[in-house]
Write a protein that holds these residues in place. Sequence first.
Motif, mmCIF file in Angstrom:
data_model
loop_
_atom_site.group_PDB
_atom_site.id
_atom_site.type_symbol
_atom_site.label_atom_id
_atom_site.label_comp_id
_atom_site.label_asym_id
_atom_site.label_seq_id
_atom_site.Cartn_x
_atom_site.Cartn_y
_atom_site.Cartn_z
ATOM 1 N N GLY A 94 -5.641 10.478 -18.137
ATOM 2 C CA GLY A 94 -4.786 10.508 -19.312
ATOM 3 C C GLY A 94 -3.839 9.325 -19.304
ATOM 4 O O GLY A 94 -4.263 8.164 -19.233
ATOM 5 N N ASN A 95 -2.530 9.600 -19.339
ATOM 6 C CA ASN A 95 -1.525 8.537 -19.355
ATOM 7 C C ASN A 95 -0.925 8.257 -17.982
ATOM 8 O O ASN A 95 0.050 7.505 -17.877
ATOM 9 C CB ASN A 95 -0.395 8.905 -20.333
ATOM 10 N N ILE A 96 -1.469 8.882 -16.938
ATOM 11 C CA ILE A 96 -0.917 8.698 -15.600
ATOM 12 C C ILE A 96 -2.016 8.297 -14.626
ATOM 13 O O ILE A 96 -3.212 8.395 -14.941
ATOM 14 C CB ILE A 96 -0.219 9.990 -15.099
ATOM 15 N N TYR A 97 -1.601 7.822 -13.460
ATOM 16 C CA TYR A 97 -2.531 7.503 -12.389
ATOM 17 C C TYR A 97 -2.404 8.556 -11.296
ATOM 18 O O TYR A 97 -1.306 9.019 -10.980
ATOM 19 C CB TYR A 97 -2.236 6.123 -11.794
ATOM 20 N N GLU A 98 -3.545 8.929 -10.726
ATOM 21 C CA GLU A 98 -3.569 9.855 -9.603
ATOM 22 C C GLU A 98 -4.250 9.196 -8.415
ATOM 23 O O GLU A 98 -5.044 8.265 -8.565
ATOM 24 C CB GLU A 98 -4.303 11.151 -9.984
ATOM 25 N N LEU A 99 -3.921 9.711 -7.212
ATOM 26 C CA LEU A 99 -4.523 9.177 -6.000
ATOM 27 C C LEU A 99 -5.945 9.699 -5.843
ATOM 28 O O LEU A 99 -6.223 10.868 -6.126
ATOM 29 C CB LEU A 99 -3.699 9.582 -4.776
ATOM 30 N N THR A 100 -6.833 8.830 -5.384
ATOM 31 C CA THR A 100 -8.175 9.270 -5.041
ATOM 32 C C THR A 100 -8.106 10.097 -3.757
ATOM 33 O O THR A 100 -7.093 10.052 -3.034
ATOM 34 C CB THR A 100 -9.107 8.078 -4.830
ATOM 35 N N PRO A 101 -9.143 10.864 -3.428
ATOM 36 C CA PRO A 101 -9.125 11.624 -2.164
ATOM 37 C C PRO A 101 -8.859 10.746 -0.943
ATOM 38 O O PRO A 101 -8.127 11.160 -0.029
ATOM 39 C CB PRO A 101 -10.517 12.261 -2.119
ATOM 40 N N LEU A 102 -9.406 9.525 -0.926
ATOM 41 C CA LEU A 102 -9.138 8.623 0.196
ATOM 42 C C LEU A 102 -7.669 8.229 0.214
ATOM 43 O O LEU A 102 -7.030 8.180 1.282
ATOM 44 C CB LEU A 102 -10.010 7.375 0.097
ATOM 45 N N ALA A 103 -7.099 7.944 -0.951
ATOM 46 C CA ALA A 103 -5.698 7.534 -1.016
ATOM 47 C C ALA A 103 -4.770 8.652 -0.547
ATOM 48 O O ALA A 103 -3.744 8.395 0.080
ATOM 49 C CB ALA A 103 -5.345 7.116 -2.447
ATOM 50 N N VAL A 104 -5.126 9.897 -0.828
ATOM 51 C CA VAL A 104 -4.316 11.027 -0.359
ATOM 52 C C VAL A 104 -4.284 11.032 1.159
ATOM 53 O O VAL A 104 -3.231 11.258 1.783
ATOM 54 C CB VAL A 104 -4.883 12.353 -0.902
ATOM 55 N N ARG A 105 -5.432 10.775 1.800
ATOM 56 C CA ARG A 105 -5.471 10.747 3.269
ATOM 57 C C ARG A 105 -4.688 9.551 3.810
ATOM 58 O O ARG A 105 -4.056 9.628 4.861
ATOM 59 C CB ARG A 105 -6.916 10.686 3.766
ATOM 60 N N LEU A 106 -4.727 8.450 3.069
ATOM 61 C CA LEU A 106 -4.024 7.248 3.527
ATOM 62 C C LEU A 106 -2.515 7.377 3.419
ATOM 63 O O LEU A 106 -1.780 6.754 4.203
ATOM 64 C CB LEU A 106 -4.472 6.036 2.692
ATOM 65 N N ALA A 107 -2.031 8.172 2.462
ATOM 66 C CA ALA A 107 -0.603 8.200 2.160
ATOM 67 C C ALA A 107 0.228 8.562 3.380
ATOM 68 O O ALA A 107 1.196 7.865 3.718
ATOM 69 C CB ALA A 107 -0.329 9.179 1.016
ATOM 70 N N LEU A 141 0.835 -1.199 0.000
ATOM 71 C CA LEU A 141 0.000 0.000 0.000
ATOM 72 C C LEU A 141 0.871 1.251 0.000
ATOM 73 O O LEU A 141 0.638 2.186 -0.776
ATOM 74 C CB LEU A 141 -0.920 -0.002 1.222
ATOM 75 N N ASN A 142 1.889 1.268 0.833
ATOM 76 C CA ASN A 142 2.777 2.431 0.889
ATOM 77 C C ASN A 142 3.500 2.631 -0.442
ATOM 78 O O ASN A 142 3.618 3.756 -0.943
ATOM 79 C CB ASN A 142 3.790 2.246 2.013
ATOM 80 N N ALA A 143 3.972 1.552 -1.045
ATOM 81 C CA ALA A 143 4.677 1.655 -2.328
ATOM 82 C C ALA A 143 3.739 2.152 -3.428
ATOM 83 O O ALA A 143 4.120 2.995 -4.251
ATOM 84 C CB ALA A 143 5.275 0.304 -2.708
ATOM 85 N N LEU A 144 2.516 1.653 -3.446
ATOM 86 C CA LEU A 144 1.562 2.078 -4.472
ATOM 87 C C LEU A 144 1.203 3.554 -4.318
ATOM 88 O O LEU A 144 1.081 4.280 -5.310
ATOM 89 C CB LEU A 144 0.296 1.221 -4.389
ATOM 90 N N LEU A 145 1.043 4.005 -3.075
ATOM 91 C CA LEU A 145 0.687 5.402 -2.852
ATOM 92 C C LEU A 145 1.857 6.325 -3.171
ATOM 93 O O LEU A 145 1.659 7.466 -3.591
ATOM 94 C CB LEU A 145 0.234 5.598 -1.401
ATOM 95 N N GLN A 146 3.080 5.839 -2.971
ATOM 96 C CA GLN A 146 4.251 6.644 -3.305
ATOM 97 C C GLN A 146 4.476 6.707 -4.815
ATOM 98 O O GLN A 146 4.720 7.773 -5.373
ATOM 99 C CB GLN A 146 5.492 6.073 -2.618
ATOM 100 N N ARG A 160 -10.759 -3.647 -2.358
ATOM 101 C CA ARG A 160 -11.940 -4.272 -1.760
ATOM 102 C C ARG A 160 -12.078 -3.872 -0.299
ATOM 103 O O ARG A 160 -13.183 -3.610 0.189
ATOM 104 C CB ARG A 160 -11.851 -5.800 -1.895
ATOM 105 N N HIS A 161 -10.945 -3.831 0.413
ATOM 106 C CA HIS A 161 -11.004 -3.496 1.828
ATOM 107 C C HIS A 161 -11.498 -2.064 2.044
ATOM 108 O O HIS A 161 -12.364 -1.826 2.898
ATOM 109 C CB HIS A 161 -9.623 -3.649 2.477
ATOM 110 N N PHE A 162 -10.959 -1.116 1.276
ATOM 111 C CA PHE A 162 -11.315 0.289 1.478
ATOM 112 C C PHE A 162 -12.563 0.701 0.715
ATOM 113 O O PHE A 162 -13.104 1.791 0.950
ATOM 114 C CB PHE A 162 -10.142 1.188 1.060
ATOM 115 N N GLY A 163 -13.021 -0.153 -0.206
ATOM 116 C CA GLY A 163 -14.168 0.220 -1.018
ATOM 117 C C GLY A 163 -13.877 1.425 -1.885
ATOM 118 O O GLY A 163 -14.740 2.299 -2.095
ATOM 119 N N ASP A 164 -12.646 1.496 -2.412
ATOM 120 C CA ASP A 164 -12.202 2.664 -3.158
ATOM 121 C C ASP A 164 -11.161 2.214 -4.181
ATOM 122 O O ASP A 164 -10.410 1.263 -3.946
ATOM 123 C CB ASP A 164 -11.577 3.692 -2.202
ATOM 124 N N GLU A 165 -11.092 2.928 -5.315
ATOM 125 C CA GLU A 165 -10.132 2.556 -6.360
ATOM 126 C C GLU A 165 -8.682 2.843 -5.964
ATOM 127 O O GLU A 165 -7.753 2.222 -6.490
ATOM 128 C CB GLU A 165 -10.440 3.324 -7.652
#
Length: 300
Positions: free
Chosen positions: A54-67, A11-16, A43-48
């Motif tokens: 575009g060509n990149i991935y961004e963190l969802t608002p929940l993921a920003v709080r989790l980071a 999770l930490n690596a993905l958010l970074q 599945r655990h967080f119920g969030d993507e």
Amino acid sequence: MGLDLNLLVPLNALLQERSVTRAAQQLGLSQPTVSAALARLCRHFGDELLTRVGNIYELTPLAVRLAEQTAQALGSADRVFQIGPAFDPAQAEREFTLVVSDMHLATFGRALAGRVRDAAPGLRLRFQHATPYIVGHVHDHLRTVDGILLPQGLVANLPAMDLYEDRWVCVVASDTAMPEPPTREELAVRPWVLPYHFPTMGFSPLHRLHAEGFEPRVEITVENFLTIPYLIAGTDRVGVIPERAARLFPTGCGTVVVEQPFPMGRLVESLWWHPLHDRDPAHAWLRRTAGEAGRLVAAA
């Protein structure tokens, strides 16, 4: 708890990294393994957690709080496994993390690094930059670091040790300095540059000015000390900084220290830590070494 705590690492690596591929490379795992971990986390967080833009991935608002919380959780877990019954600095291999300003890094940080290198060559120092957010959440942040360098009057209800004293001084452009110290009236019409602007706390130089019945015209605030001469040289601005920071300004930077018509007060720079570290032998050694570094700074 019904949750695999091993998922904290991917999770930490993905958010970074914001990328399954890069997270897998960072962890030394296969991409399908990290993709499976991401699916379980979603599945655990119920969030993507990661959304394609575009060509990149961004963190969802929940993921920003989790980071931030995920990094803190891993930092706390790492500290649990660093604790031992005794501490031999000559043989130890671990990392200490301290939060400091740019000025503290150039003075205290340099002195501390020299003491650590001499006594404990296997130790590493990590310095984080002090920000208003960290200072505002210092009780929480100190759970994940070994200490923060701040003056007395800014933090309460935490253990601390005084390291050295300093004092606030005014700096102006050398080509605008007058033979006589500036008057209150002259300073009142000039624009001011203030570092670490905490208007509600006793640490703020603005607080000291208000105590003297002086209301400066604040034009610029910055979250550091050593950039201030570049904002003052060649202008009519006035800066307020600790005297030890002024001594670090490069020769010929175009600024000079001037006497102010009112006392700005003294600073007692201190090392603060969380009570969780009180009985850790390694941290006790760090505090003793920090005290030695503080005395070196005071004598410089």
